[in-house]
Design a protein around this motif. Structure first.
Motif, PDB file in Angstrom:
ATOM      1  N   THR A   1     -68.041 -75.416 -61.805  1.00 37.68           N
ATOM      2  CA  THR A   1     -67.613 -74.014 -60.918  1.00 37.68           C
ATOM      3  C   THR A   1     -67.074 -74.459 -59.469  1.00 37.68           C
ATOM      4  OG1 THR A   1     -69.866 -73.583 -59.809  1.00 37.68           O
ATOM      5  CG2 THR A   1     -69.323 -72.867 -62.112  1.00 37.68           C
ATOM      6  N   GLY A   2     -66.346 -73.754 -58.606  1.00 37.88           N
ATOM      7  CA  GLY A   2     -65.789 -74.275 -57.526  1.00 37.88           C
ATOM      8  C   GLY A   2     -65.088 -75.833 -57.556  1.00 37.88           C
ATOM      9  N   SER A   3     -64.356 -75.761 -58.374  1.00 42.93           N
ATOM     10  CA  SER A   3     -63.547 -77.158 -58.619  1.00 42.93           C
ATOM     11  C   SER A   3     -62.350 -77.105 -58.256  1.00 42.93           C
ATOM     12  CB  SER A   3     -63.948 -77.743 -60.305  1.00 42.93           C
ATOM     13  OG  SER A   3     -63.525 -76.603 -61.131  1.00 42.93           O
TER      14      SER A   3
ATOM     15  N   GLY B   1     -62.482 -71.677 -59.311  1.00 48.25           N
ATOM     16  CA  GLY B   1     -62.430 -71.509 -57.739  1.00 48.25           C
ATOM     17  C   GLY B   1     -61.272 -70.832 -57.275  1.00 48.25           C
ATOM     18  N   PHE B   2     -61.244 -70.697 -55.989  1.00 47.76           N
ATOM     19  CA  PHE B   2     -60.063 -69.927 -55.644  1.00 47.76           C
ATOM     20  C   PHE B   2     -59.095 -71.011 -54.804  1.00 47.76           C
ATOM     21  CE2 PHE B   2     -63.578 -66.696 -54.455  1.00 47.76           C
ATOM     22  CZ  PHE B   2     -63.553 -66.082 -55.713  1.00 47.76           C
ATOM     23  N   GLY B   3     -58.192 -70.326 -54.364  1.00 46.64           N
ATOM     24  CA  GLY B   3     -56.903 -71.153 -53.785  1.00 46.64           C
ATOM     25  C   GLY B   3     -55.809 -70.800 -54.083  1.00 46.64           C
TER      26      GLY B   3
ATOM     27  N   ALA C   1     -60.528 -67.983 -63.264  1.00 48.35           N
ATOM     28  CA  ALA C   1     -60.535 -67.539 -61.643  1.00 48.35           C
ATOM     29  C   ALA C   1     -61.889 -66.613 -61.306  1.00 48.35           C
ATOM     30  CB  ALA C   1     -59.380 -66.600 -61.413  1.00 48.35           C
ATOM     31  N   ALA C   2     -62.699 -66.670 -62.263  1.00 49.34           N
ATOM     32  CA  ALA C   2     -64.218 -66.054 -62.286  1.00 49.34           C
ATOM     33  C   ALA C   2     -64.573 -65.943 -60.793  1.00 49.34           C
ATOM     34  CB  ALA C   2     -65.166 -66.468 -63.130  1.00 49.34           C
ATOM     35  N   ASP C   3     -65.083 -65.016 -60.298  1.00 46.50           N
ATOM     36  CA  ASP C   3     -65.508 -64.842 -58.763  1.00 46.50           C
ATOM     37  C   ASP C   3     -67.210 -65.084 -58.974  1.00 46.50           C
ATOM     38  OD1 ASP C   3     -66.869 -64.119 -56.484  1.00 46.50           O
ATOM     39  OD2 ASP C   3     -65.357 -62.373 -56.057  1.00 46.50           O
ATOM     40  N   MET C   4     -67.702 -66.232 -58.439  1.00 48.05           N
ATOM     41  CA  MET C   4     -69.456 -66.330 -58.784  1.00 48.05           C
ATOM     42  C   MET C   4     -70.043 -65.448 -58.204  1.00 48.05           C
ATOM     43  SD  MET C   4     -69.228 -69.115 -60.795  1.00 48.05           S
ATOM     44  CE  MET C   4     -67.895 -68.530 -61.487  1.00 48.05           C
TER      45      MET C   4
ATOM     46  N   TRP D   1     -74.199 -84.871 -45.729  1.00 50.18           N
ATOM     47  CA  TRP D   1     -72.810 -84.362 -45.512  1.00 50.18           C
ATOM     48  C   TRP D   1     -71.600 -85.165 -46.170  1.00 50.18           C
ATOM     49  CZ3 TRP D   1     -73.120 -80.291 -42.571  1.00 50.18           C
ATOM     50  CH2 TRP D   1     -74.067 -80.295 -41.480  1.00 50.18           C
ATOM     51  N   VAL D   2     -70.834 -84.046 -46.603  1.00 52.40           N
ATOM     52  CA  VAL D   2     -69.714 -84.700 -47.500  1.00 52.40           C
ATOM     53  C   VAL D   2     -68.607 -84.039 -46.743  1.00 52.40           C
ATOM     54  CG1 VAL D   2     -68.459 -84.817 -49.626  1.00 52.40           C
ATOM     55  CG2 VAL D   2     -70.851 -84.762 -49.856  1.00 52.40           C
ATOM     56  N   LEU D   3     -67.664 -84.952 -46.326  1.00 54.61           N
ATOM     57  CA  LEU D   3     -66.452 -84.200 -45.635  1.00 54.61           C
ATOM     58  C   LEU D   3     -65.279 -83.423 -46.478  1.00 54.61           C
ATOM     59  CD1 LEU D   3     -65.647 -83.861 -42.681  1.00 54.61           C
ATOM     60  CD2 LEU D   3     -64.461 -86.156 -43.172  1.00 54.61           C
TER      61      LEU D   3
ATOM     62  N   PRO E   1     -63.690 -79.363 -46.761  1.00 56.21           N
ATOM     63  CA  PRO E   1     -63.281 -78.132 -46.236  1.00 56.21           C
ATOM     64  C   PRO E   1     -64.834 -77.127 -45.646  1.00 56.21           C
ATOM     65  CG  PRO E   1     -61.862 -78.162 -47.752  1.00 56.21           C
ATOM     66  CD  PRO E   1     -62.777 -79.105 -48.045  1.00 56.21           C
ATOM     67  N   LEU E   2     -65.539 -77.258 -46.347  1.00 56.46           N
ATOM     68  CA  LEU E   2     -66.934 -76.436 -45.967  1.00 56.46           C
ATOM     69  C   LEU E   2     -67.509 -76.938 -44.639  1.00 56.46           C
ATOM     70  CD1 LEU E   2     -69.297 -74.861 -48.273  1.00 56.46           C
ATOM     71  CD2 LEU E   2     -70.306 -76.904 -46.710  1.00 56.46           C
ATOM     72  N   VAL E   3     -67.411 -78.433 -44.795  1.00 58.81           N
ATOM     73  CA  VAL E   3     -68.087 -79.194 -43.537  1.00 58.81           C
ATOM     74  C   VAL E   3     -67.230 -79.206 -42.364  1.00 58.81           C
ATOM     75  CG1 VAL E   3     -68.867 -81.249 -42.722  1.00 58.81           C
ATOM     76  CG2 VAL E   3     -69.759 -80.246 -44.672  1.00 58.81           C
TER      77      VAL E   3
HETATM   78  P1  NAD Z   1     -65.560 -76.309 -50.529  1.00 62.06           P
HETATM   79  O1  NAD Z   1     -65.365 -75.573 -49.595  1.00 62.06           O
HETATM   80  O2  NAD Z   1     -64.592 -77.458 -50.358  1.00 62.06           O
HETATM   81  O3  NAD Z   1     -65.433 -75.830 -52.022  1.00 62.06           O
HETATM   82  C1  NAD Z   1     -66.236 -74.855 -52.488  1.00 62.06           C
HETATM   83  C2  NAD Z   1     -65.497 -74.305 -53.793  1.00 62.06           C
HETATM   84  O4  NAD Z   1     -66.322 -73.406 -54.227  1.00 62.06           O
HETATM   85  C3  NAD Z   1     -64.039 -74.033 -53.705  1.00 62.06           C
HETATM   86  O5  NAD Z   1     -63.529 -74.450 -55.027  1.00 62.06           O
HETATM   87  C4  NAD Z   1     -64.057 -72.646 -53.649  1.00 62.06           C
HETATM   88  O6  NAD Z   1     -62.827 -72.069 -54.242  1.00 62.06           O
HETATM   89  C5  NAD Z   1     -65.231 -72.328 -54.619  1.00 62.06           C
HETATM   90  N1  NAD Z   1     -65.585 -70.747 -54.451  1.00 62.06           N
HETATM   91  C6  NAD Z   1     -66.372 -70.434 -53.083  1.00 62.06           C
HETATM   92  N2  NAD Z   1     -66.607 -69.032 -53.275  1.00 62.06           N
HETATM   93  C7  NAD Z   1     -66.533 -68.832 -54.591  1.00 62.06           C
HETATM   94  C8  NAD Z   1     -66.770 -67.559 -55.336  1.00 62.06           C
HETATM   95  N3  NAD Z   1     -67.170 -66.533 -54.940  1.00 62.06           N
HETATM   96  N4  NAD Z   1     -66.292 -67.657 -56.702  1.00 62.06           N
HETATM   97  C9  NAD Z   1     -65.826 -68.897 -57.465  1.00 62.06           C
HETATM   98  N5  NAD Z   1     -65.733 -70.130 -56.766  1.00 62.06           N
HETATM   99  C10 NAD Z   1     -65.692 -69.846 -55.314  1.00 62.06           C
HETATM  100  O7  NAD Z   1     -66.911 -76.808 -50.527  1.00 62.06           O
HETATM  101  P2  NAD Z   1     -67.850 -78.202 -50.848  1.00 62.06           P
HETATM  102  O8  NAD Z   1     -68.480 -78.779 -49.576  1.00 62.06           O
HETATM  103  O9  NAD Z   1     -66.945 -79.130 -51.840  1.00 62.06           O
HETATM  104  O10 NAD Z   1     -69.080 -77.583 -51.488  1.00 62.06           O
HETATM  105  C11 NAD Z   1     -69.253 -77.499 -52.804  1.00 62.06           C
HETATM  106  C12 NAD Z   1     -71.084 -77.250 -53.253  1.00 62.06           C
HETATM  107  O11 NAD Z   1     -71.732 -78.434 -52.455  1.00 62.06           O
HETATM  108  C13 NAD Z   1     -71.467 -76.111 -52.573  1.00 62.06           C
HETATM  109  O12 NAD Z   1     -72.324 -75.520 -53.273  1.00 62.06           O
HETATM  110  C14 NAD Z   1     -72.098 -76.792 -51.267  1.00 62.06           C
HETATM  111  O13 NAD Z   1     -73.295 -75.789 -50.589  1.00 62.06           O
HETATM  112  C15 NAD Z   1     -72.722 -77.961 -51.773  1.00 62.06           C
HETATM  113  N6  NAD Z   1     -72.777 -79.125 -50.731  1.00 62.06           N
HETATM  114  C16 NAD Z   1     -71.820 -79.424 -49.857  1.00 62.06           C
HETATM  115  C17 NAD Z   1     -72.084 -80.415 -48.828  1.00 62.06           C
HETATM  116  C18 NAD Z   1     -71.105 -80.897 -47.580  1.00 62.06           C
HETATM  117  O14 NAD Z   1     -71.610 -81.627 -47.122  1.00 62.06           O
HETATM  118  N7  NAD Z   1     -69.839 -80.500 -48.167  1.00 62.06           N
HETATM  119  C19 NAD Z   1     -73.433 -80.988 -48.731  1.00 62.06           C
HETATM  120  C20 NAD Z   1     -74.463 -80.316 -49.577  1.00 62.06           C
HETATM  121  C21 NAD Z   1     -74.105 -79.414 -50.585  1.00 62.06           C
END
Ligand code: NAD
Length: 260
Positions: free
Chosen positions: A10-12, A35-37, A61-64, A187-189, A191-193
């Motif tokens: 999910t969210g890939s 995931g979205f995009g 395209a399921a909304d989580m 921390w993983v760099l 878009p969320l961070v």
């Molecule tokens: P990201 O924003 O790059 O990716 C998030 C993904 O989730 C995207 O594919 C987005 O389209 C999808 N998404 C968001 N809302 C959705 C919904 N309602 N339905 C379906 N898909 C949805 O973020 P990321 O940093 O890759 O985060 C991925 C996971 O890792 C998250 O659970 C986040 O909490 C966790 N995480 C991230 C970090 C970090 O530092 N980036 C650290 C710890 C944990």
């Protein structure tokens, strides 16, 4: 070892989920992306992964935040691949504000997407795994599944919750060939961070580079970001035979964040 197995991640379409999907595909695992995009960019990821790694791919395209969508996504995985062997609950969002200022709809959305979606997906996928006596459920939690930070009430509550859900899943499936584990990145760099870095730079009137260094210095003694590929490699390990007796664990990949 994993060749021919099938996974839902999910969210890939971005960040960590994309890193996990690519790492699994490299091992010969068929991938249902979610995931979205931008549609064209998603199409490119889905078809590009199939041709690069010689696996089957599909997209939902399921909304989580919607349980019915999640059930349909799992059904699509089973119908497309014949079974779902690996479920990676990764989709997540973030919002930062103190509790007094935290919008209620943001609380509900974060709990739904970051926590409840994993319950619904796990519930829907277990019959397919049990039928084959093999399964791997990997929940992407966070350092915030183990410790807290101010202004992240919903996120910390959801991530602590998913660590608990992981343990219950592991206990209920113990001895049945199905494991459940949580990965807790620092921390993983992604878009969320990047958004948190940009918001902080703007609020403090500092450069993005300074904001990045501040972010690391506040939490992560290694002063390094983990990468989506790192988290993908850990996921592949958790799917391997060597990890068959690892279940109910929370594995940190956080540069020492939670050692403090
Ligand atoms: P990201 O924003 O790059 O990716 C998030 C993904 O989730 C995207 O594919 C987005 O389209 C999808 N998404 C968001 N809302 C959705 C919904 N309602 N339905 C379906 N898909 C949805 O973020 P990321 O940093 O890759 O985060 C991925 C996971 O890792 C998250 O659970 C986040 O909490 C966790 N995480 C991230 C970090 C970090 O530092 N980036 C650290 C710890 C944990």
């Amino acid at each position: 070892m994993l060749k021919g197995k099938s996974a839902i991640v999910t969210g890939s379409t971005s960040g960590i989920g994309l890193g996990i999907a690519e790492a699994l595909a490299e091992q010969g695992v068929n991938i249902l992306f979610n995931g979205f995009g931008d549609k064209a960019a998603i199409d490119q990821v889905v078809t590009g992964t199939a041709s690069k790694f010689g696996v089957k791919t599909a997209y939902s395209a399921a909304d989580m935040s919607k349980p019915a969508d999640i059930r349909d996504m799992v059904k699509l995985g089973v119908d497309t691949f014949g079974a779902v062997d690996i479920l990676v609950n990764n989709a997540g969002i973030q919002h930062t504000a103190t509790i007094e200022d935290f919008p209620e709809e943001k609380w509900d959305a974060i709990i739904a997407i970051n926590l409840s979606s994993a319950f619904h997906a796990t519930k829907a996928v277990l019959p397919s795994m049990k039928a084959r006596g093999w399964g791997r459920i990997i929940n992407v939690a966070s350092a915030h599944g183990l410790v807290a930070s101010a202004t992240k009430s919903a996120y910390v509550a959801a991530k602590h919750g998913i660590v608990g859900l992981t343990k219950v899943t592991a206990l209920e499936q113990a001895g049945k060939g199905i494991t459940a584990n949580a990965i807790c990145p620092g921390w993983v760099l992604t878009p969320l961070v990047q958004k948190q870095i940009d918001d902080n730079a703007k609020a403090k009137g500092i450069s993005a580079q300074q904001a990045k260094e501040e972010l690391l210095a506040a939490k992560e003694p290694s002063m390094h970001f983990s990468t989506p590929a790192d988290i993908g490699a850990l996921t592949v390990f958790l799917c391997s035979d060597a990890a068959a007796n690892m279940t109910g664990t929370s594995l940190s990949h956080d540069g020492g964040w939670t050692a403090q």
